[in-house]
Design a protein around this motif. Structure first.
Motif, PDB file in Angstrom:
ATOM      1  N   ILE A 158       0.854  -1.182   0.000  1.00 25.76           N
ATOM      2  CA  ILE A 158       0.000   0.000   0.000  1.00 25.76           C
ATOM      3  C   ILE A 158       0.890   1.231   0.000  1.00 25.76           C
ATOM      4  CG2 ILE A 158      -1.770   1.271   1.269  1.00 25.76           C
ATOM      5  CD1 ILE A 158      -2.520  -1.506   2.549  1.00 25.76           C
ATOM      6  N   LEU A 159       0.772   2.058  -1.030  1.00 23.92           N
ATOM      7  CA  LEU A 159       1.612   3.250  -1.174  1.00 23.92           C
ATOM      8  C   LEU A 159       0.894   4.474  -0.605  1.00 23.92           C
ATOM      9  CD1 LEU A 159       4.139   4.674  -2.299  1.00 23.92           C
ATOM     10  CD2 LEU A 159       2.917   4.909  -4.480  1.00 23.92           C
ATOM     11  N   MET A 160       1.570   5.185   0.307  1.00 25.04           N
ATOM     12  CA  MET A 160       1.027   6.404   0.910  1.00 25.04           C
ATOM     13  C   MET A 160       1.619   7.621   0.200  1.00 25.04           C
ATOM     14  SD  MET A 160      -0.505   4.683   3.388  1.00 25.04           S
ATOM     15  CE  MET A 160      -1.022   5.888   4.579  1.00 25.04           C
ATOM     16  N   HIS A 176      -0.209  -2.336  -4.884  1.00 30.83           N
ATOM     17  CA  HIS A 176      -1.542  -2.914  -5.092  1.00 30.83           C
ATOM     18  C   HIS A 176      -2.675  -1.977  -4.673  1.00 30.83           C
ATOM     19  CE1 HIS A 176       1.316  -6.350  -4.056  1.00 30.83           C
ATOM     20  NE2 HIS A 176       1.131  -6.417  -5.369  1.00 30.83           N
ATOM     21  N   CYS A 177      -2.323  -0.884  -3.988  1.00 30.89           N
ATOM     22  CA  CYS A 177      -3.326   0.116  -3.605  1.00 30.89           C
ATOM     23  C   CYS A 177      -2.594   1.422  -3.297  1.00 30.89           C
ATOM     24  CB  CYS A 177      -4.110  -0.353  -2.373  1.00 30.89           C
ATOM     25  SG  CYS A 177      -5.359   0.829  -1.777  1.00 30.89           S
ATOM     26  N   ALA A 190      -7.025  -3.656  -2.311  1.00 30.93           N
ATOM     27  CA  ALA A 190      -5.877  -4.398  -2.839  1.00 30.93           C
ATOM     28  C   ALA A 190      -6.309  -5.773  -3.338  1.00 30.93           C
ATOM     29  CB  ALA A 190      -4.803  -4.529  -1.760  1.00 30.93           C
ATOM     30  N   ASP A 191      -7.204  -6.423  -2.598  1.00 29.07           N
ATOM     31  CA  ASP A 191      -7.714  -7.734  -3.023  1.00 29.07           C
ATOM     32  C   ASP A 191      -8.483  -7.624  -4.337  1.00 29.07           C
ATOM     33  OD1 ASP A 191      -6.611  -9.170  -0.961  1.00 29.07           O
ATOM     34  OD2 ASP A 191      -8.408  -9.175   0.289  1.00 29.07           O
ATOM     35  N   ASP A 192      -9.270  -6.556  -4.480  1.00 28.60           N
ATOM     36  CA  ASP A 192     -10.000  -6.343  -5.732  1.00 28.60           C
ATOM     37  C   ASP A 192      -9.028  -6.202  -6.907  1.00 28.60           C
ATOM     38  OD1 ASP A 192     -12.381  -6.384  -4.341  1.00 28.60           O
ATOM     39  OD2 ASP A 192     -12.571  -4.200  -4.231  1.00 28.60           O
ATOM     40  N   TYR A 193      -7.921  -5.492  -6.673  1.00 27.50           N
ATOM     41  CA  TYR A 193      -6.920  -5.306  -7.715  1.00 27.50           C
ATOM     42  C   TYR A 193      -6.288  -6.650  -8.094  1.00 27.50           C
ATOM     43  CZ  TYR A 193      -2.472  -3.986  -9.888  1.00 27.50           C
ATOM     44  OH  TYR A 193      -1.407  -3.872 -10.738  1.00 27.50           O
TER      45      TYR A 193
END
Length: 456
Positions: free
Chosen positions: A213-215, A329-330, A441-444
């Motif tokens: 997960i990128l902030m 992923h998100c 992320a799971d959807d991706y």
């Protein structure tokens, strides 16, 4: 660039706010920091809505003017019946309203002026040019937009020690909705349920051990603080692994990938929070968009030190194998809830460019709106008021509009900052946001698996 600190005392701020109603002042421009020149003034003050200019001279006069109309360099005359000049010299402010039938100012690309009488930072120097030359109480109204005596306004001392401009924002009437605009359970059971869901989470694709997960966000918005807050929840105590704090430039200078463990002796959880250098509006400062592209594709390694002038080189990318595990992923945009209306057009354009890049790669995007307790007094009293606050609702909608994301993808949160102990309500908000990130992320990964024709 140094952080901005007001020269006004608390009492002087209170006096000036009393002239304007129920407002808050936000410092936009400070001449000793940005420079005594018109271009710096307009870069920081244009299209900011109502503003208050405050000048200081060496005779201890504090004087200036208010305009309710944007600076926009239109080249035209501005009619503003709300405009006024003021002066403070050891007592209560004295005000001089714009005279009926006169223009309040000329809106040019030059130095700020009032009534074409007072020119602040004249000729890009620390001086005010007083063209009216009203030294005595004789015909002060004749031919002038503002009727004042120069000796009363600034004591005939036109050399400035400082010049500041403040954005003037009306403080909205904060009210509670009759029913919550989002439903959330503020219970220990809900916190426990969310923690178990996150602890037991596994990425949908077996080739991906941990979702990344990128902030991304402006300097000081709270990216690093979000990781520290999540880490604190699962450690059961306050932690400060990621460098965070308040600064005008990014405290994060490296690309960092942070794992969270299930307690001190526990195993790493199924996600990695990736922290980046803060975004800045100036070219050649803060995180570069090309670096974001490299991060998304999995080319940049942990602890890579950013260089705002020279982004990660494409020749370096060729030697790195970027598996799906290393890709993002998100993407989560972290936005300070107290500064949404202050977001500059340049920063908004930079965020839009990043969104286009992320969209082209099909990576889901999400927004964290931080510092909600500072943004709304109702929420400051009780965090459970967050989803009954009409003000927070409008700010969520504003973020949605400015960043071009659905309202459902904007979650307001409060990071831990000065607390010494964990708080149930804070935990529930933070864990709810994290769970949504994992869902995205799971959807991706589900979409990627479908496109590649691979089994989950």
């Amino acid at each position: 660039m140094a952080s901005l600190t007001s020269n006004l005392t608390k009492e002087q701020i209170k006096q000036l706010c009393a002239l304007l109603g129920k407002v808050k002042l936000t410092l936009l421009y400070k001449a000793t920091v940005h420079g005594y020149n018109a271009s710096a003034f307009h870069q920081n003050c244009d299209r900011q809505g109502p503003t208050l200019l405050v000048a200081y001279n060496y005779s201890n006069y504090i004087f200036g003017g208010y305009t309710s109309v944007d600076y926009a360099q239109t080249g035209g005359y501005i009619t503003d019946e709300n405009a006024f000049l003021f002066s403070i010299h050891g007592g209560a402010p004295v005000t001089f309203k714009v005279n009926p039938g006169y223009n309040a100012r000329l809106d040019t690309s030059g130095e700020p002026n009032f009534g074409e009488q007072l020119y602040f930072c004249n000729d890009d120097q620390p001086y005010v040019h007083d063209q009216s030359d009203n030294r005595y109480m004789v015909n002060v109204h004749k031919g002038n937009a503002f009727g004042y005596v120069s000796t009363s306004l600034h004591g005939n001392d036109t050399e400035l020690s400082e010049c500041e401009v403040y954005k003037v924002e009306q403080i909205p009437q904060v009210r509670a909705e009759e029913k919550p605009w989002r439903n959330i359970l503020w219970t220990a059971q809900q916190r426990g349920k969310l923690m178990e869901l996150i602890k037991n989470h596994k990425p949908l694709m077996t080739s991906v051990r941990q979702v990344r997960i990128l902030m991304i966000g402006p300097v000081g918005a709270g990216k690093s603080s979000f990781f520290n807050s999540i880490n604190s929840i699962f450690m059961g105590r306050m932690t400060g692994k990621a460098m965070s704090g308040s600064s005008s430039t990014s405290l994060t200078t490296q690309f960092r990938t942070y794992k969270v463990k299930d307690g001190r002796e526990g195993k790493p959880l199924s996600f990695v929070l990736c922290d980046t250098m803060g975004l800045e509006e100036q070219t050649g400062a803060g995180l570069d968009i090309e670096d974001i592209s490299s991060i998304l594709q999995g080319h940049i390694q942990d602890r890579y030190k950013f260089n705002p002038v020279t982004p990660f080189q494409s020749t370096q990318k060729a030697s790195i194998s970027a598996s799906l595990q290393k890709q993002i992923h998100c993407v989560v945009y972290v936005i300070d809830g107290t500064k949404i209306s202050l977001m500059s057009s340049k920063l908004e354009e930079k965020l839009a460019a990043i969104r286009r890049k992320v969209n082209s790669m099909g990576v889901p995007q999400f927004v964290l709106m931080t510092k909600v307790d500072e943004a709304c007094s109702l929420v400051e009293k009780d965090l459970q008021n967050i989803y009954v606050s009409s003000y927070i609702k409008t700010k969520v909608q504003e973020v949605s509009s400015r960043l071009g994301v659905p309202v459902s993808c904007v979650l307001p949160v409060k990071n831990y900052s000065q607390e010494l102990e964990l708080n149930l309500n804070c935990d529930v908000l933070l864990l709810t946001a994290l769970q949504q990130m994992l869902n995205f992320a799971d959807d991706y990964l589900d979409d990627v698996s479908s496109m590649e024709g691979n089994p989950l």
